[in-house]
Design a protein around this motif. Structure first.
Motif, PDB file in Angstrom:
ATOM      1  N   ARG A  73      57.032  -4.265  31.771  1.00  0.00           N
ATOM      2  CA  ARG A  73      57.587  -5.278  31.194  1.00  0.00           C
ATOM      3  C   ARG A  73      59.075  -5.219  30.889  1.00  0.00           C
ATOM      4  O   ARG A  73      59.550  -3.926  30.396  1.00  0.00           O
ATOM      5  CB  ARG A  73      57.267  -5.806  30.079  1.00  0.00           C
ATOM      6  N   GLU A  99      42.598  -5.042  38.790  1.00  0.00           N
ATOM      7  CA  GLU A  99      43.359  -6.350  39.037  1.00  0.00           C
ATOM      8  C   GLU A  99      42.389  -7.748  38.722  1.00  0.00           C
ATOM      9  O   GLU A  99      41.135  -7.385  38.385  1.00  0.00           O
ATOM     10  CB  GLU A  99      44.317  -6.589  39.986  1.00  0.00           C
ATOM     11  N   LYS A 151      50.141  -7.149  41.477  1.00  0.00           N
ATOM     12  CA  LYS A 151      49.371  -7.939  41.330  1.00  0.00           C
ATOM     13  C   LYS A 151      48.079  -7.531  42.915  1.00  0.00           C
ATOM     14  O   LYS A 151      46.642  -7.765  42.976  1.00  0.00           O
ATOM     15  CB  LYS A 151      49.164  -9.052  42.177  1.00  0.00           C
ATOM     16  N   PRO A 169      42.451  -8.358  31.642  1.00  0.00           N
ATOM     17  CA  PRO A 169      43.248  -7.270  31.994  1.00  0.00           C
ATOM     18  C   PRO A 169      43.535  -6.095  33.559  1.00  0.00           C
ATOM     19  O   PRO A 169      42.547  -5.283  32.561  1.00  0.00           O
ATOM     20  CB  PRO A 169      44.486  -7.261  30.770  1.00  0.00           C
ATOM     21  N   GLU A 173      49.379  -5.416  33.712  1.00  0.00           N
ATOM     22  CA  GLU A 173      49.379  -6.090  32.077  1.00  0.00           C
ATOM     23  C   GLU A 173      49.050  -5.729  30.983  1.00  0.00           C
ATOM     24  O   GLU A 173      49.379  -5.857  29.953  1.00  0.00           O
ATOM     25  CB  GLU A 173      48.087  -7.143  32.437  1.00  0.00           C
ATOM     26  N   TYR A 212      52.736  -5.985  31.319  1.00  0.00           N
ATOM     27  CA  TYR A 212      53.125  -6.982  32.759  1.00  0.00           C
ATOM     28  C   TYR A 212      52.830  -8.622  31.956  1.00  0.00           C
ATOM     29  O   TYR A 212      51.269  -8.364  31.760  1.00  0.00           O
ATOM     30  CB  TYR A 212      52.821  -6.561  33.751  1.00  0.00           C
ATOM     31  N   ASP A 213      53.364  -9.333  32.899  1.00  0.00           N
ATOM     32  CA  ASP A 213      51.850 -10.324  32.410  1.00  0.00           C
ATOM     33  C   ASP A 213      50.754 -11.370  33.462  1.00  0.00           C
ATOM     34  O   ASP A 213      50.914 -10.947  35.245  1.00  0.00           O
ATOM     35  CB  ASP A 213      53.163 -12.041  32.813  1.00  0.00           C
ATOM     36  N   ILE A 214      49.921 -11.385  32.829  1.00  0.00           N
ATOM     37  CA  ILE A 214      48.850 -11.685  33.692  1.00  0.00           C
ATOM     38  C   ILE A 214      48.534 -12.567  34.693  1.00  0.00           C
ATOM     39  O   ILE A 214      48.398 -12.389  36.063  1.00  0.00           O
ATOM     40  CB  ILE A 214      47.891 -11.656  32.445  1.00  0.00           C
ATOM     41  N   ALA A 222      51.143 -13.842  37.170  1.00  0.00           N
ATOM     42  CA  ALA A 222      52.564 -12.712  37.836  1.00  0.00           C
ATOM     43  C   ALA A 222      53.243 -13.416  39.119  1.00  0.00           C
ATOM     44  O   ALA A 222      53.721 -13.513  39.778  1.00  0.00           O
ATOM     45  CB  ALA A 222      52.404 -11.692  38.689  1.00  0.00           C
ATOM     46  N   ASN A 263      57.233 -12.580  33.948  1.00  0.00           N
ATOM     47  CA  ASN A 263      57.627 -11.702  33.681  1.00  0.00           C
ATOM     48  C   ASN A 263      59.142 -11.709  33.783  1.00  0.00           C
ATOM     49  O   ASN A 263      59.806 -10.611  33.693  1.00  0.00           O
ATOM     50  CB  ASN A 263      57.400 -10.572  34.878  1.00  0.00           C
TER      51      ASN A 263
END
Length: 276
Positions: A15, A192, A234, A250, A254, A258-260, A262, A268
């Motif tokens: 991130r 993922e 992803k 997650p 993540e 990182y954002d789940i 995406a 992000n």
């Protein structure tokens, strides 16, 4: 793959933070965005003779003709070299295809058509293990989209082809209590997740081909996930398991910031143009 060292894999960058905007990414990632050529100094250059000019044109034409062959050769060489490089340093070298090769482990086992299996299990009525031949026998969907890395680079118009994930979920008979799908990889480390609604989108593939060729090992072959509208981390490489779960779990990156969810351009902290 037991350790967590970069090798040949697409890797999302961690991130972004003001003090450190770009860390390494967790998947196959295209090289950094090309920088514009430096401006020429003011004033005219030295004149060149007619022979030199014509010779330069000839070399330029030869370069254009040879470029595709050289590009494929360089990409193949770097992919093979990075697969044997536990340091991940070869992943820092650019190649003509626009991708770099990374892994979160020191090595990734290879799977052939005879040894590969993709399991579908979890909250389903009909668990199954697919061979590569099984997957190839199913209806195939081809998409051509930009690949967008969370670190900022983009590889335009990249073809992917494979089986819609929704088809495999329907064949398995997803139970009413299900709400998400978890993906595991035969590198032994990467994972993922998507919500069930995201997984059922028409632009999410269990991909068997990329750039109109069978998926090679460095690109996550023989089978990988491809989530077209999301950042490339992803799209899990070396896909081995699809497990239907009750809630989103997650994934590898993540858990590291990182954002789940995406979505390209809407997560992000980035505002890239959407790829869909």
């Amino acid at each position: 793959m037991n350790s967590e060292r970069p090798e040949s894999r697409e890797r999302p960058e961690a991130r972004e933070r003001p003090e450190d905007r770009e860390q390494q990414e967790g998947r196959e990632r295209p090289e950094a965005r090309e920088q514009p050529d430096e401006a020429a100094p003011d004033g005219g250059g030295r004149p060149i003779g007619r022979r030199v000019f014509l010779g330069t044109l000839g070399l330029g034409a030869l370069g254009v003709a040879a470029a595709p062959v050289l590009q494929r050769g360089l990409e193949s060489f770097l992919a093979g070299a990075s697969d044997k490089d536990p340091t991940g340093l070869t992943g820092l070298l650019p190649n003509g295809g626009g991708f770099r090769y990374y892994s979160v482990t020191s090595s990734v086992p290879r799977k052939s058509a005879g040894t590969y299996r993709l399991t579908v299990d979890g909250l389903v009525d009909r668990p199954r293990a697919y061979t590569l031949a099984d997957l190839r026998a199913l209806p195939q969907t081809r998409m051509v989209r930009d690949v967008q890395c969370v670190t900022g680079w983009r590889v335009p118009r990249t073809p992917f082809e494979g089986v819609r994930l929704s088809r495999l979920l329907d064949a398995a008979g997803v139970r009413a209590t299900a709400g998400a799908v978890r993906f595991t990889c035969f590198d032994g480390a990467y994972s993922e997740s998507l919500t069930l609604a995201q997984a059922r989108r028409a632009d999410v593939l269990v991909a068997l081909r990329m750039q109109d060729e069978d998926l090679g090992h460095a690109h996550g072959g023989p089978v990988r996930l491809y989530v077209a509208p999301m950042y490339f981390y992803k799209s899990a490489k070396w896909l081995s398991g699809i497990t239907v779960t009750e809630h989103v779990e997650p994934g590898y990156w993540e858990e590291r910031g990182y954002d789940i969810d995406a979505w390209v351009g809407r997560s992000n902290g980035r505002d890239d143009e959407p790829t869909n």
